[in-house]
Structures are given as C-alpha cells and as structure tokens.
Design an enzyme around this catalytic site. Structure first.
Site, PDB file in Angstrom:
ATOM      1  N   GLY A  42       0.802  -1.219   0.000  1.00  0.00           N
ATOM      2  CA  GLY A  42       0.000   0.000   0.000  1.00  0.00           C
ATOM      3  C   GLY A  42       0.832   1.264   0.000  1.00  0.00           C
ATOM      4  O   GLY A  42       0.288   2.365  -0.145  1.00  0.00           O
ATOM      5  N   HIS A 134     -12.190  27.265   3.660  1.00  0.00           N
ATOM      6  CA  HIS A 134     -13.322  27.301   4.588  1.00  0.00           C
ATOM      7  C   HIS A 134     -13.189  28.481   5.554  1.00  0.00           C
ATOM      8  O   HIS A 134     -14.188  29.110   5.918  1.00  0.00           O
ATOM      9  CB  HIS A 134     -13.387  25.990   5.363  1.00  0.00           C
ATOM     10  CG  HIS A 134     -14.558  25.887   6.288  1.00  0.00           C
ATOM     11  ND1 HIS A 134     -15.858  25.786   5.835  1.00  0.00           N
ATOM     12  CD2 HIS A 134     -14.620  25.898   7.646  1.00  0.00           C
ATOM     13  CE1 HIS A 134     -16.684  25.730   6.878  1.00  0.00           C
ATOM     14  NE2 HIS A 134     -15.957  25.798   7.983  1.00  0.00           N
ATOM     15  N   ASP A 173     -25.583  30.212   7.213  1.00  0.00           N
ATOM     16  CA  ASP A 173     -25.207  30.412   8.617  1.00  0.00           C
ATOM     17  C   ASP A 173     -24.409  31.706   8.716  1.00  0.00           C
ATOM     18  O   ASP A 173     -24.046  32.324   7.711  1.00  0.00           O
ATOM     19  CB  ASP A 173     -24.412  29.224   9.172  1.00  0.00           C
ATOM     20  CG  ASP A 173     -23.178  28.902   8.345  1.00  0.00           C
ATOM     21  OD1 ASP A 173     -22.469  29.842   7.928  1.00  0.00           O
ATOM     22  OD2 ASP A 173     -22.920  27.709   8.109  1.00  0.00           O
ATOM     23  N   LYS A 196     -28.344  28.709  12.611  1.00  0.00           N
ATOM     24  CA  LYS A 196     -28.519  27.283  12.842  1.00  0.00           C
ATOM     25  C   LYS A 196     -27.634  26.826  13.991  1.00  0.00           C
ATOM     26  O   LYS A 196     -26.677  27.497  14.374  1.00  0.00           O
ATOM     27  CB  LYS A 196     -28.185  26.480  11.580  1.00  0.00           C
ATOM     28  CG  LYS A 196     -26.729  26.536  11.157  1.00  0.00           C
ATOM     29  CD  LYS A 196     -26.505  25.847   9.829  1.00  0.00           C
ATOM     30  CE  LYS A 196     -25.038  25.935   9.409  1.00  0.00           C
ATOM     31  NZ  LYS A 196     -24.808  25.385   8.076  1.00  0.00           N
ATOM     32  N   ASP A 226     -21.023  18.962   1.642  1.00  0.00           N
ATOM     33  CA  ASP A 226     -20.492  17.681   2.096  1.00  0.00           C
ATOM     34  C   ASP A 226     -21.585  16.615   1.970  1.00  0.00           C
ATOM     35  O   ASP A 226     -21.798  16.050   0.906  1.00  0.00           O
ATOM     36  CB  ASP A 226     -19.968  17.808   3.514  1.00  0.00           C
ATOM     37  CG  ASP A 226     -19.193  16.573   3.978  1.00  0.00           C
ATOM     38  OD1 ASP A 226     -19.110  15.601   3.208  1.00  0.00           O
ATOM     39  OD2 ASP A 226     -18.679  16.575   5.102  1.00  0.00           O
ATOM     40  N   THR A 230     -27.373  19.605   5.459  1.00  0.00           N
ATOM     41  CA  THR A 230     -27.568  21.006   5.836  1.00  0.00           C
ATOM     42  C   THR A 230     -28.310  21.763   4.744  1.00  0.00           C
ATOM     43  O   THR A 230     -29.224  22.548   5.021  1.00  0.00           O
ATOM     44  CB  THR A 230     -26.211  21.681   6.112  1.00  0.00           C
ATOM     45  OG1 THR A 230     -25.600  21.062   7.237  1.00  0.00           O
ATOM     46  CG2 THR A 230     -26.390  23.166   6.394  1.00  0.00           C
TER      47      THR A 230
END
Length: 318
Positions: A42, A134, A173, A196, A226, A230
């Site tokens: 691997g 993000h 949000d 939220k 994702d 949401t």
C-alpha cells in the site's frame, strides 16, 4: 493567455487529473509525465518521467476523498521533486481538505488545518495556490506564500445568466455571511442570513431567518457541500417561510454519503458547483459544473511572469 516557458512543469496527482489537463490546455503546455503507483503493502511510489532540474514545478492535487491517501501521495510527490532538484515546488490545491478543523471548538481537539500546513511546508513546498478556503485565516497557518483565489466571480456569472425571478442571496449560517454579502454585491441583490445550531457533525437545525424571503428565489451560497443534509434543511426552512425553489451555489462539491442524490430534492431548482473536486460522469440534471481551470491557469501564469493575483477578482482580492 499561453505560457511561454520550458521551465514551468505541471504534474497531476491522482485526485483530479481532468482538471490538471484542462489547466495545461489553458496554459498551452503539456501535462508532465509522472508515474504514481502502489507497492503491494500500500505504500506510495512516485517517479517523474522527465527532467525537472531547475524547473518551477506545479503539483495539482485536491485534498478530497480519500483525503489521507491523496495527502500522503502529495507529500511523496513533493519529496521526489525536491530530490530531483526542482527550483521551486508549488502546490495547486483546488480544495484544501481538513480546513473545517481550523480551530478548537472543544477542549482536547486538534487544529488539523494547521497540522496539514506544517506538514506540507516541512516536506518542501514553496508556495500554495488554493480556492475558497473554509476559513481565510488558514493562509496564516503557512510560513510560505499562499495565493487564495475565489470562484465567486465564476459562480456570480452563472447565476446572472439564469435571469431568476425576484432573487435574494441567502447565507446558510453566520459564518458564510461575508461570502453572501460579497455575492449579493456582485449581483446587486439583498441578502438574508439563517441561524442554525449543530447537534453533531454533519447535522444542523435551522432556528431563525434574518431577512424577508417570502416570494423570493433564494440563492444559497456555501464554500462546500459535504453530505448535503444542511442544504436540505436550509431549503426546507426557506420553503416554510414562503420562498420559491432554491438555487444552491458552492465552490467545492465534496458530495459524500449520498449527497448527490439529495441534490435532486424537489425544492432545489439548480446546483452550481466547480470542478475543484473530481465528479462522477453521471449527475442529477439540475447540477451545473463550472470549471476553475482558467482561473488556476491564469494564477500560474501571473506567478511565473510576475504581477498581481488581485487582477483575477472583481473585488480586487479575497
């Protein structure tokens, strides 16, 4: 604009080779030849199949699923490039994984976004090019230059072409409020904010909506999608307040755990995402994918030739 240099080499990891190919087409260069393989155990094997001595090497790799596999592969690619005497090793990370762990929300938690930044720098990266982090503060986790691009211009052009009835930009949000305000400014629209709470990871409950959405077409802006749960909660919450079917906009289509099927929700009119993450060939009819290849190619050209990255943004930067 084409890039005229034999000292710039672009190589792709295994996460998003289609995007790397498109970037090279924009630059007018050939995608570099590299062998990526796995030993029986691997372990990852990398071999550059052309000389990169004294070259500015750009490694294209989204830190998407399987993120740990792609992260280690990138680390091995960096090490191999340094040992092959590359002049600089520049990382093009369309999607920077682990970015949601950018602070300690509770005691004894890691700050994984900083850890990844430390790892990539220690292994030998000289520069990072990424899109819509993000949290923009993640740039400060690096002690090397970070070019933080945004796909907001691409998204706003797509939304503008829809000629939506009575549109309003909605932040799902408080954390996305700045992005929503910026998109609203691009489109000359008003915007609303949803409040939220998160009982657990990947779950959210809408508690309040600040702004009037009744009779409006909501344009929901996120940095990523994702699981999509949401988004569904937001759309249903808006519908209860009298809003029309929603337009969902996000830079990064993470699309985990059945999220693609959730995008076919009856109250979602359209989903606009980019190809920062490789997507399957078959997507719901309402999903529109816009490419960030021209944006990333322009960034590489400007970095190599000298100039300001801010010319790529309507707002002059992120």
């Amino acid at each position: 604009m084409l890039l005229h240099s034999d000292r710039v080499k672009v190589f792709s990891g295994s996460s998003n080779p289609g995007l790397a190919e498109a970037m090279c087409a924009e630059l007018g260069v050939e995608l570099g030849r590299i062998k990526l393989a796995r030993f029986k155990s691997g372990e990852i094997y990398v071999h550059y199949e052309e000389t990169i001595r004294n070259c500015d090497v750009y490694l294209v790799q989204s830190l998407s699923h399987p993120i740990n596999e792609h992260l280690v592969e990138l680390m091995v690619m960096i090490d191999a490039a340094k040992r092959a005497s590359a002049r600089t090793v520049n990382l093009v990370l369309p999607y920077y994984g682990y970015a949601r762990q950018e602070r300690k929300a509770a005691p004894r938690e890691p700050i994984s976004a900083k850890m990844v930044a430390d790892i990539l720098t220690t292994v030998g990266a000289n520069r990072v090019v990424t899109i819509d982090l993000h949290a923009p503060a993640i740039q400060g986790f690096f002690n090397i230059p970070v070019d933080h691009l945004t796909a907001l211009d691409i998204i706003s052009d797509e939304v503008r072409s829809m000629n939506l009835p009575n549109p309003i930009v909605v932040s799902p949000d408080a954390g996305r409020a700045k992005m929503a305000e910026k998109l609203a400014g691009y489109l000359d629209l008003s915007f609303a904010i949803m409040i939220k709470k998160r009982p657990t990871h990947n779950e959210s409950v809408i508690t309040h909506i600040i702004g009037d959405v009744e009779g409006h077409t909501p344009i929901i802006i996120e940095d990523l999608i994702d699981t999509g749960s949401t988004i569904v909660n937001v759309v249903e919450g808006l519908k209860e307040k009298g809003a029309k079917d929603a337009i969902i906009c996000a830079t990064h289509p993470v699309f985990s755990n059945g999220a693609i099927s959730r995008m076919a929700h009856p109250n979602i009119a359209k989903v606009v995402v980019t190809d920062s993450i490789a997507l399957p060939d078959t997507l719901p009819a309402n999903v529109k994918v816009r490419s960030v290849a021209p944006l990333l190619a322009d960034a590489i050209r400007i970095i190599h030739e000298g100039g300001s990255i801010s010319v790529l943004f309507k707002s002059g930067g992120v």
